[in-house]
Design an enzyme around this catalytic site. Structure first.
Site, short mmCIF file in Angstrom:
data_model
loop_
_atom_site.label_atom_id
_atom_site.label_comp_id
_atom_site.label_asym_id
_atom_site.label_seq_id
_atom_site.Cartn_x
_atom_site.Cartn_y
_atom_site.Cartn_z
N THR A 146 10.40 16.16 -22.79
CA THR A 146 11.18 15.62 -23.89
C THR A 146 11.67 16.68 -24.87
OG1 THR A 146 9.25 15.23 -25.30
CG2 THR A 146 9.85 13.47 -23.78
N ASP A 147 12.62 16.24 -25.69
CA ASP A 147 13.11 17.10 -26.78
C ASP A 147 12.27 16.81 -28.02
OD1 ASP A 147 14.04 14.67 -27.82
OD2 ASP A 147 16.14 15.08 -27.35
N ALA A 148 12.66 17.35 -29.15
CA ALA A 148 11.89 17.18 -30.39
C ALA A 148 11.79 15.72 -30.84
CB ALA A 148 12.51 18.03 -31.50
#
Length: 135
Positions: free
Chosen positions: A17-19
């Site tokens: 995932t991203d942030a």
């Protein structure tokens, strides 16, 4: 006989995932790669077969549509289904789904090449014969 559609269960981990906790777009390609790899392994064409026949498969074309996001800890299914089998290539329809909803869908073509020179080569006859019923 090869299955019409192969499905691989996956879990979304923090590294995917991203942030914001949403699956980063390139990871859908990784999920599809895993499904193709496991599909071929299920048919008896794992790394031992591939290496012992001086061949490998490389992605030649990829067209992906991103339809909805996946999130941290989601349980997903990555699928692979053969659309066409050429002399030296295989075209797949692939999806990444969550609870039956398509999140990403695409068509990917992989090319058969020799490992030593990375030049196109024909798919071995026994592999072709096994994959043909899947078309």
């Amino acid at each position: 006989m090869a299955a019409e559609e192969f499905s691989l269960p996956l879990r979304v981990y923090i590294e995917d995932t991203d942030a914001g906790g949403i699956v980063y777009y390139v990871n859908y390609l990784k999920f599809m790669e895993r499904a193709r790899t496991e599909y071929m392994r299920n048919l008896g064409y794992g790394k031992d077969y591939i290496f012992n026949h001086d061949l490998m498969f490389v992605v030649r074309d990829a067209a992906i549509r991103y339809l909805a996001p996946a999130y941290l800890d989601d349980q997903l299914q990555a699928t692979a289904r053969i659309l066409a089998l050429g002399g030296a290539s295989i075209r797949f329809a692939q999806t990444v789904r969550r609870a039956g909803q398509d999140l990403a869908a695409g068509e990917l073509t992989i090319a058969c090449v020799d490992r030593s020179g990375v030049k196109p080569r024909r798919i071995p006859r026994d592999m072709r014969d096994r994959l043909l019923p899947a078309q």
